[in-house]
Design a protein around this motif. Sequence first.
Motif, PDB file in Angstrom:
ATOM      1  N   ALA A  88       0.832  -1.209   0.000  1.00 52.07           N
ATOM      2  CA  ALA A  88       0.000   0.000   0.000  1.00 52.07           C
ATOM      3  C   ALA A  88       0.866   1.258   0.000  1.00 52.07           C
ATOM      4  CB  ALA A  88      -0.940  -0.017   1.204  1.00 52.07           C
ATOM      5  N   LEU A  89       1.983   1.209   0.732  1.00 49.73           N
ATOM      6  CA  LEU A  89       2.878   2.366   0.778  1.00 49.73           C
ATOM      7  C   LEU A  89       3.533   2.603  -0.578  1.00 49.73           C
ATOM      8  CD1 LEU A  89       4.434   4.612   2.154  1.00 49.73           C
ATOM      9  CD2 LEU A  89       6.059   2.882   3.012  1.00 49.73           C
ATOM     10  N   LEU A  90       4.041   1.546  -1.200  1.00 53.70           N
ATOM     11  CA  LEU A  90       4.665   1.724  -2.521  1.00 53.70           C
ATOM     12  C   LEU A  90       3.659   2.201  -3.548  1.00 53.70           C
ATOM     13  CD1 LEU A  90       7.659   1.268  -3.352  1.00 53.70           C
ATOM     14  CD2 LEU A  90       7.077   0.263  -1.140  1.00 53.70           C
ATOM     15  N   ARG A  91       2.411   1.793  -3.387  1.00 53.91           N
ATOM     16  CA  ARG A  91       1.364   2.279  -4.297  1.00 53.91           C
ATOM     17  C   ARG A  91       1.152   3.774  -4.084  1.00 53.91           C
ATOM     18  NH1 ARG A  91      -2.282  -0.853  -2.616  1.00 53.91           N
ATOM     19  NH2 ARG A  91      -1.787  -2.637  -3.951  1.00 53.91           N
ATOM     20  N   ARG A  92       1.091   4.208  -2.825  1.00 54.33           N
ATOM     21  CA  ARG A  92       0.922   5.650  -2.542  1.00 54.33           C
ATOM     22  C   ARG A  92       2.129   6.438  -3.027  1.00 54.33           C
ATOM     23  NH1 ARG A  92      -0.822   3.589   2.441  1.00 54.33           N
ATOM     24  NH2 ARG A  92       1.076   4.261   3.533  1.00 54.33           N
ATOM     25  N   TRP A  93       3.311   5.929  -2.719  1.00 54.61           N
ATOM     26  CA  TRP A  93       4.521   6.639  -3.124  1.00 54.61           C
ATOM     27  C   TRP A  93       4.611   6.781  -4.643  1.00 54.61           C
ATOM     28  CZ3 TRP A  93       9.083   4.395   0.294  1.00 54.61           C
ATOM     29  CH2 TRP A  93       9.114   5.091   1.516  1.00 54.61           C
ATOM     30  N   SER A  94       4.273   5.738  -5.353  1.00 55.70           N
ATOM     31  CA  SER A  94       4.349   5.795  -6.817  1.00 55.70           C
ATOM     32  C   SER A  94       3.369   6.814  -7.375  1.00 55.70           C
ATOM     33  CB  SER A  94       4.091   4.412  -7.419  1.00 55.70           C
ATOM     34  OG  SER A  94       5.101   3.490  -7.046  1.00 55.70           O
ATOM     35  N   ARG A  95       2.166   6.867  -6.807  1.00 54.12           N
ATOM     36  CA  ARG A  95       1.177   7.849  -7.278  1.00 54.12           C
ATOM     37  C   ARG A  95       1.644   9.272  -6.973  1.00 54.12           C
ATOM     38  NH1 ARG A  95       0.362   4.286  -9.724  1.00 54.12           N
ATOM     39  NH2 ARG A  95      -1.394   2.837  -9.824  1.00 54.12           N
ATOM     40  N   THR A  96       2.201   9.456  -5.794  1.00 51.78           N
ATOM     41  CA  THR A  96       2.707  10.788  -5.434  1.00 51.78           C
ATOM     42  C   THR A  96       3.853  11.191  -6.359  1.00 51.78           C
ATOM     43  OG1 THR A  96       2.036  10.621  -3.113  1.00 51.78           O
ATOM     44  CG2 THR A  96       3.872  12.091  -3.609  1.00 51.78           C
ATOM     45  N   ALA A  97       4.785  10.280  -6.587  1.00 55.34           N
ATOM     46  CA  ALA A  97       5.923  10.581  -7.460  1.00 55.34           C
ATOM     47  C   ALA A  97       5.457  10.875  -8.877  1.00 55.34           C
ATOM     48  CB  ALA A  97       6.908   9.417  -7.446  1.00 55.34           C
ATOM     49  N   GLU A  98       4.475  10.122  -9.351  1.00 53.38           N
ATOM     50  CA  GLU A  98       3.949  10.339 -10.699  1.00 53.38           C
ATOM     51  C   GLU A  98       3.408  11.759 -10.846  1.00 53.38           C
ATOM     52  OE1 GLU A  98       0.539   8.401 -13.649  1.00 53.38           O
ATOM     53  OE2 GLU A  98       0.508   7.992 -11.503  1.00 53.38           O
ATOM     54  N   ARG A  99       2.663  12.222  -9.858  1.00 52.52           N
ATOM     55  CA  ARG A  99       2.068  13.562  -9.927  1.00 52.52           C
ATOM     56  C   ARG A  99       3.145  14.646  -9.806  1.00 52.52           C
ATOM     57  NH1 ARG A  99      -3.408  13.869  -9.708  1.00 52.52           N
ATOM     58  NH2 ARG A  99      -3.267  16.059  -9.062  1.00 52.52           N
ATOM     59  N   LEU A 100       4.021  14.493  -8.825  1.00 55.76           N
ATOM     60  CA  LEU A 100       5.002  15.547  -8.584  1.00 55.76           C
ATOM     61  C   LEU A 100       6.002  15.674  -9.729  1.00 55.76           C
ATOM     62  CD1 LEU A 100       5.746  15.071  -4.776  1.00 55.76           C
ATOM     63  CD2 LEU A 100       4.317  16.822  -5.855  1.00 55.76           C
ATOM     64  N   THR A 101       6.428  14.566 -10.309  1.00 55.35           N
ATOM     65  CA  THR A 101       7.388  14.661 -11.411  1.00 55.35           C
ATOM     66  C   THR A 101       6.763  15.264 -12.662  1.00 55.35           C
ATOM     67  OG1 THR A 101       6.921  12.356 -12.017  1.00 55.35           O
ATOM     68  CG2 THR A 101       8.819  12.750 -10.593  1.00 55.35           C
ATOM     69  N   ALA A 102       5.444  15.249 -12.728  1.00 54.42           N
ATOM     70  CA  ALA A 102       4.747  15.905 -13.832  1.00 54.42           C
ATOM     71  C   ALA A 102       4.394  17.356 -13.499  1.00 54.42           C
ATOM     72  CB  ALA A 102       3.473  15.135 -14.175  1.00 54.42           C
ATOM     73  N   GLY A 103       4.788  17.813 -12.313  1.00 59.51           N
ATOM     74  CA  GLY A 103       4.502  19.184 -11.914  1.00 59.51           C
ATOM     75  C   GLY A 103       3.106  19.402 -11.390  1.00 59.51           C
TER      76      GLY A 103
END
Length: 411
Positions: A88-103
């Motif tokens: 669940a944590l890696l799923r949250r982290w991946s979603r957060t990283a996806e959004r932030l790296t796209a600005g």
Amino acid sequence: MTTSPLSRRRLLGTAGAAGAAGLVAGAAGGVAGTALAGDDTPPLSTVGSTTVMFHGKHQAGITTAPQSRGHLAAFDLLPDAGRKGAAALLRRWSRTAERLTAGRAVADDTAIALDAGPSSLTVTFGFGHSFFSRTGLEDRRPAALDPLPAFSSDALDPRRSNGDLWVQIGADDALVAFNALRALQKDAAGTARVRWQMNGFNRSAGATARPMTTRNLMGQIDGTRNPRPEEADFEQRVFVPGGGGAKDPEWMAHGSYAVVRRIRMLLDDWEELSREEQERVIGRRKDTGAPLTGGTETTPLDLEKTGPDGRPVVPANAHARISMPETNGGAALLRRPFSFHDGFDEKGVPDAGLLFVCWQADPLRGFVPVQRKLDRGDALSPFIRHEASGLFAVPGGCQPDGYVGRELLEG
């Protein structure tokens, strides 16, 4: 005239087309004169608008050009997290990283980086040796993740070493990098706690007249002999092959192994040496990075060349000679470090040095043999101290409908 403030999403939507104008204005030291349609707010500069895709075959932050700001952090899972909590944590982290790296903003956004673009933000995730016992996945732990051997130059602090999970953050803007670190820490609440965290920096993008290999805090050009993507054996040196290969589990396909070391530089002692003495310690000219045997930064060292005294021009214990692949059975590391400075002690001695991060397909054939050889007689050893260490398995990248580590945690 009154103008409405730009949302971050709207600002980023115009950045690609307007980046060149922003860069020209920045070089001139003024404010961009080209306004967005219907708004007087200037566009982002090229530095701010640059995006590095989160999804892909490999995780970003490995072959990405070094950014000017970085954070390294290790997390330990809480006792009751287990495999389900980790997934669940890696799923949250991946979603957060996806959004932030796209600005894009994330939930409960703190507005730290509200005015900035993605600024080449990358977020990279890895697993430590202890992660597999905490999640009941010991049978899926790679053999290459066995603990590193002890080295005589080590003075390791266990509180700042290893960890269940590892995160590397890089960006060309300090606020963008910190915003990502803060968001990931908040995502981990209730599942994992920070074990250690380190801050680093490099030269800022655009600070030199032309692209150059970065320098470390000793003033030396650092990373000249890095393997390059255009080399035929680059992939096999840096990445685990598709399918996992002979020694690696399938979930590590297209992944890599990161060795992380906090290396304190004893700068007061180093700076007492003359430039000539420093160059003999390294085996390269300080101004250009060229070998002492001549040429340019990329010219191979001539290990056989001797001076008028009959001695090797590049000393037998020079750092460049000892660490080169040709003297280590072809072992090659993709170095991607950050410098650090954490203040001064009561005597005014700087706590500064290198957050050394190197990437390889197999640390037992990459970092370990090179470090063993350096440990036995590197002229640089009296001027550095290894104070923290970690080894992490970094799986391949994920697709938009997945998350980093899914093949391990759900396989």
